[in-house]
Design a protein around this motif. Structure first.
Motif, PDB file in Angstrom:
ATOM      1  N   ARG A   7       0.858  -1.185   0.000  1.00  0.00           N
ATOM      2  CA  ARG A   7       0.000   0.000   0.000  1.00  0.00           C
ATOM      3  C   ARG A   7       0.895   1.236   0.000  1.00  0.00           C
ATOM      4  O   ARG A   7       1.761   1.390   0.843  1.00  0.00           O
ATOM      5  CB  ARG A   7      -0.913   0.029   1.224  1.00  0.00           C
ATOM      6  N   THR A   8       0.670   2.116  -0.959  1.00  0.00           N
ATOM      7  CA  THR A   8       1.458   3.338  -1.053  1.00  0.00           C
ATOM      8  C   THR A   8       0.929   4.364  -0.043  1.00  0.00           C
ATOM      9  O   THR A   8      -0.137   4.176   0.555  1.00  0.00           O
ATOM     10  CB  THR A   8       1.381   3.935  -2.472  1.00  0.00           C
ATOM     11  N   GLU A   9       1.667   5.439   0.137  1.00  0.00           N
ATOM     12  CA  GLU A   9       1.265   6.480   1.087  1.00  0.00           C
ATOM     13  C   GLU A   9      -0.070   7.123   0.729  1.00  0.00           C
ATOM     14  O   GLU A   9      -0.793   7.579   1.608  1.00  0.00           O
ATOM     15  CB  GLU A   9       2.350   7.562   1.171  1.00  0.00           C
ATOM     16  N   ASP A  10      -0.396   7.146  -0.571  1.00  0.00           N
ATOM     17  CA  ASP A  10      -1.675   7.740  -0.975  1.00  0.00           C
ATOM     18  C   ASP A  10      -2.824   6.734  -0.950  1.00  0.00           C
ATOM     19  O   ASP A  10      -3.926   7.023  -1.405  1.00  0.00           O
ATOM     20  CB  ASP A  10      -1.567   8.407  -2.350  1.00  0.00           C
ATOM     21  N   GLY A  11      -2.600   5.537  -0.392  1.00  0.00           N
ATOM     22  CA  GLY A  11      -3.667   4.567  -0.186  1.00  0.00           C
ATOM     23  C   GLY A  11      -3.893   3.584  -1.319  1.00  0.00           C
ATOM     24  O   GLY A  11      -4.796   2.759  -1.233  1.00  0.00           O
ATOM     25  N   GLU A  12      -3.085   3.628  -2.379  1.00  0.00           N
ATOM     26  CA  GLU A  12      -3.246   2.677  -3.484  1.00  0.00           C
ATOM     27  C   GLU A  12      -2.545   1.357  -3.151  1.00  0.00           C
ATOM     28  O   GLU A  12      -1.488   1.353  -2.524  1.00  0.00           O
ATOM     29  CB  GLU A  12      -2.652   3.244  -4.763  1.00  0.00           C
ATOM     30  N   ASN A  13      -3.155   0.263  -3.564  1.00  0.00           N
ATOM     31  CA  ASN A  13      -2.564  -1.060  -3.385  1.00  0.00           C
ATOM     32  C   ASN A  13      -2.015  -1.562  -4.711  1.00  0.00           C
ATOM     33  O   ASN A  13      -2.619  -1.344  -5.758  1.00  0.00           O
ATOM     34  CB  ASN A  13      -3.608  -2.061  -2.883  1.00  0.00           C
ATOM     35  N   HIS A  14      -0.892  -2.233  -4.653  1.00  0.00           N
ATOM     36  CA  HIS A  14      -0.369  -2.911  -5.831  1.00  0.00           C
ATOM     37  C   HIS A  14       0.375  -4.154  -5.383  1.00  0.00           C
ATOM     38  O   HIS A  14       0.725  -4.292  -4.218  1.00  0.00           O
ATOM     39  CB  HIS A  14       0.513  -1.991  -6.698  1.00  0.00           C
ATOM     40  N   THR A  15       0.585  -5.073  -6.302  1.00  0.00           N
ATOM     41  CA  THR A  15       1.266  -6.324  -5.997  1.00  0.00           C
ATOM     42  C   THR A  15       2.711  -6.230  -6.460  1.00  0.00           C
ATOM     43  O   THR A  15       2.980  -5.807  -7.576  1.00  0.00           O
ATOM     44  CB  THR A  15       0.572  -7.505  -6.696  1.00  0.00           C
TER      45      THR A  15
END
Length: 44
Positions: free
Chosen positions: A14-22
């Protein structure tokens, strides 16, 4: 005889701006998209 460590691990980040990625790791190297992992494994 040559051996390779083709272990693949994945984790959700999870990035600081709230996005999730694998994030994928193959042989100790990180790759973000699955397509890159597939291409790397096919090249071995």
């Amino acid at each position: 005889m040559q051996t390779s460590d083709a272990r693949v691990t994945a984790r959700i980040v999870r990035t600081e701006d709230g996005e999730n990625h694998t994030e994928y790791r193959v042989g100790g190297v990180s790759y973000p998209p699955a397509e890159v992992v597939e291409a790397t494994l096919k090249a071995r």
